[in-house]
Design a protein around this motif. Sequence first.
Motif: not given
Length: 401
Positions: A39-41, A50-52, A55-61, A165-166
């Motif tokens: 997901l982060s990739i 952005t990485k920030e 990070g917020t999306v993962m907090v929502c996760f 994915i590939v």
Amino acid sequence: MKKLALNYVDTFKGLSKEVWWLALITLINRAGTMVIPFLSIYLNKNLGFTKEQVGTVMVCFGLGSLVGSWLGGILTDKIGYYKVMVGSLVLTGILFFGLQFLETYTQFCLGIFIVMTVGDIFRPAVFTALNAYSKEENKTRSLTLIRLAINLGFSVGPAVGGTIIVAFSYTGLFWVDAITCIVAGILLLKVLHPKKAKVLDTHENKKGKSVLTDIPYLMFFGCMVMFSFIFVQLMSTLPLFYEEYYHLPENVIGFILMTNGALIFIFEMPLVKYFENKKIQHLNSVIIGVLLTALGFAVLLYTASMYASILIGMVLLTFGEMVGFPFSNAFAVKRAKRGNFGAYMGLYSMAFSIAHIGGHKFGLESIKAYGFLQTWQFMAIIGAITVVFLFFLKRIIQKEK
């Protein structure tokens, strides 16, 4: 060798066919959520977050997981575990399919929150189902089998997901995730319909007390938050330690992390069976598990011998996981019979969600501010404090009896 293999197989005997079906459904479901590790990739490279923002999306996760665990406990008590499990699996599949059409930052924060809320409604329900489909003497091993299915699913999922994915891009990944969740729901309808499944534990507490009034259980919940808080470092800060501190390549790091899954697959069920045969109390087993985990982080402070430190640390962390989590789950199941079962199991699941929300961020911020070795000291100290609280809890439970 043959005797060892037979002894290993014997540890699985006595589990009901319904538990085996639940394990298979859980395996399909967890292997199917293969989009999560990537997901982060996907957010960073495909959507340009952005990485920030990632990070917020993962907090929502994590927040979605927390709300889902709480809501799942309430719904399980209201409408029953069967409807909750089927509804969660099918709706999660539909939502995973829709996730690929979200493009903006706000949309994805809301989308991943909803997906995880619906997806983790499943967790308290499956614990409640396991209680219903297991005899009293098999409950801990039934829970352990589900843990094995989850671990195997998380091992298989990323490998298959990378290949998809590939070959087909991330679109294919969202499709496969959606289909596997729906397939798991259909399989549940086919094999565990109330008319077909045999309930072995019909316990029902019509005057069940609220979980919020059970002070010892709330204390246990706090201990599980702390235990999970240090354990989640295995998924985030520990691989970073191997790469940045010891400069190990990704293939070596992958092998070290694979050791965790391999040890669990080989030793967890026999170890749980051994502890059961010795009639070790559940809380004593949890204390041993937390202590081993704390020692695992303490060993990482010994940097004179890199591979000895890494391997011994990983073995201790893994055995701490194998002893601590199955018996903590068993304690929660036994305690849950005092009140509303779904609410009790929902609170137990929430401990892990809270750890995911705060544990990763705390570990990463601690590394940035104090370095790896100081962070491992923090983790070992938190583990030691958890052991002290568990001893106090054990005395309170003994006085209750």
